[in-house]
Design a protein around this motif. Structure first.
Motif, PDB file in Angstrom:
ATOM      1  N   ARG A  36      -0.264   0.704   2.909  1.00 48.16           N
ATOM      2  CA  ARG A  36       0.058   1.062   1.532  1.00 48.16           C
ATOM      3  C   ARG A  36       1.173   0.173   0.991  1.00 48.16           C
ATOM      4  O   ARG A  36       1.798  -0.596   1.721  1.00 48.16           O
ATOM      5  N   SER A  45       3.973   1.259  -0.289  1.00 46.56           N
ATOM      6  CA  SER A  45       5.236   1.999  -0.336  1.00 46.56           C
ATOM      7  C   SER A  45       6.290   1.285   0.505  1.00 46.56           C
ATOM      8  O   SER A  45       5.973   0.453   1.361  1.00 46.56           O
ATOM      9  N   GLU A  46       7.540   1.632   0.295  1.00 50.45           N
ATOM     10  CA  GLU A  46       8.631   0.998   1.046  1.00 50.45           C
ATOM     11  C   GLU A  46       8.523   1.308   2.531  1.00 50.45           C
ATOM     12  O   GLU A  46       8.748   0.440   3.373  1.00 50.45           O
TER      13      GLU A  46
END
Length: 303
Positions: A22, A24-25
């Motif tokens: 993904r 995301s961080e």
């Protein structure tokens, strides 16, 4: 017997991809940790990775998991729970799409006089199925050539390699120590399998494993934050694995048995894989493959 309640292999997500694929961080951080563990590097900035994942192309069953660019390499990571000797060919097809996207993005002319430089391909398959495989196995596309390219690996004019990493319990311990996120993922899957082997129903097996992961703070609380989604992907994924096994046994699709037999005969004639591996890959019983092998041996040699 027909199985029409389950879709073909078109999950909304797989847990492996939800963790490592993904934007995301936290996913970036885990992806970099995995890259460093595999390559012996110590990159520190997750934003150096450019995610280039391509989904649902060629066939619905051919869906790659994670690919990204780092240090002039194009890395494709795929998780597989079913043994498949065609992984080098699958990787070759995946990378053709990734390279097309890369070239379009760079707007380069491959018909010009200048050599077009492209990222170096690296294809890793993270395997957590039931076949006994070594920690690391190299599958090579040249093994599938109808006519062998060259006798030795160094002489071969064309090659494409899939590096299969066995991430089952008690395999690749050093890699798991270097990449805690991979260890947490693998441990969760192993617990689901252990629960199923002990006779739990599928939902109970998955929920128990998720709760175990939450108690042990796997992936820094990811299992707690995403509990319901993780249960959904895991239920779907284990349903699909069971569906695939049933479909192979029952010959769900028209002509699948004939195609499987034809493919097994070709693999036996080429000497690609053991009878056990061919049986697993083609959805046949070992007895069927051994009988085909006997029939081939009994055929008179061609002049």
């Amino acid at each position: 017997m027909e199985f029409q309640t389950l879709p073909q292999r078109e999950y909304k997500d797989r847990l492996f991809k939800a963790i490592f694929g993904r934007d995301s961080e936290e996913s970036k951080r885990w992806r970099l940790e995995l890259y460093n563990a595999l390559n012996g590097t110590d990159y520190a900035d997750p934003n150096e990775l450019k995610l280039t994942t391509i989904e649902n192309f060629i066939y619905i069953t051919m869906k790659n998991d994670v690919s990204f660019l780092l240090d002039s390499q194009m890395n494709l990571y795929e998780q597989q729970s079913t043994f498949n000797p065609n992984m080098p060919l699958r990787g070759f097809l995946y990378f053709s799409q990734l390279y097309l996207a890369y070239l379009n993005d760079k707007d380069v002319d491959i018909f010009g006089k200048s050599l077009v430089k492209i990222p170096t391909p690296r294809f890793f398959v993270f395997y957590n199925g039931d076949n006994e495989l070594p920690d690391i196995t190299k599958f090579r596309l040249s093994d599938a050539f109808i006519k062998p390219d060259k006798e030795t690996e160094k002489e071969r004019d064309f090659e494409w390699t899939a590096t299969v990493v066995n991430i089952n319990k008690n395999r690749n311990k050093t890699l798991h120590k270097k990449c805690i996120s991979l260890y947490h993922y693998s441990s969760f899957v192993a617990r689901v399998k252990d629960n199923l082997a002990e006779g739990m129903d599928k939902r109970s097996a998955v929920e128990n494993a998720v709760d175990f992961a939450i108690v042990n703070n796997y992936l820094d609380g990811f299992f707690k934050r995403q509990r319901e989604d993780i249960i959904m992907f895991s239920m779907t994924e284990f349903d699909q694995e069971a569906y695939d096994r049933h479909r192979r046994r029952e010959g769900y699709e028209d002509g699948v048995q004939d195609k499987a037999v034809e493919a097994a005969i070709n693999l036996l004639k080429m000497g690609v894989g053991t009878p056990e591996q061919i049986a697993q890959a083609q959805g046949l019983t070992l007895e069927q493959v051994l009988e085909l092998q006997k029939q081939i041996s009994a055929q008179p040699a061609q002049a």
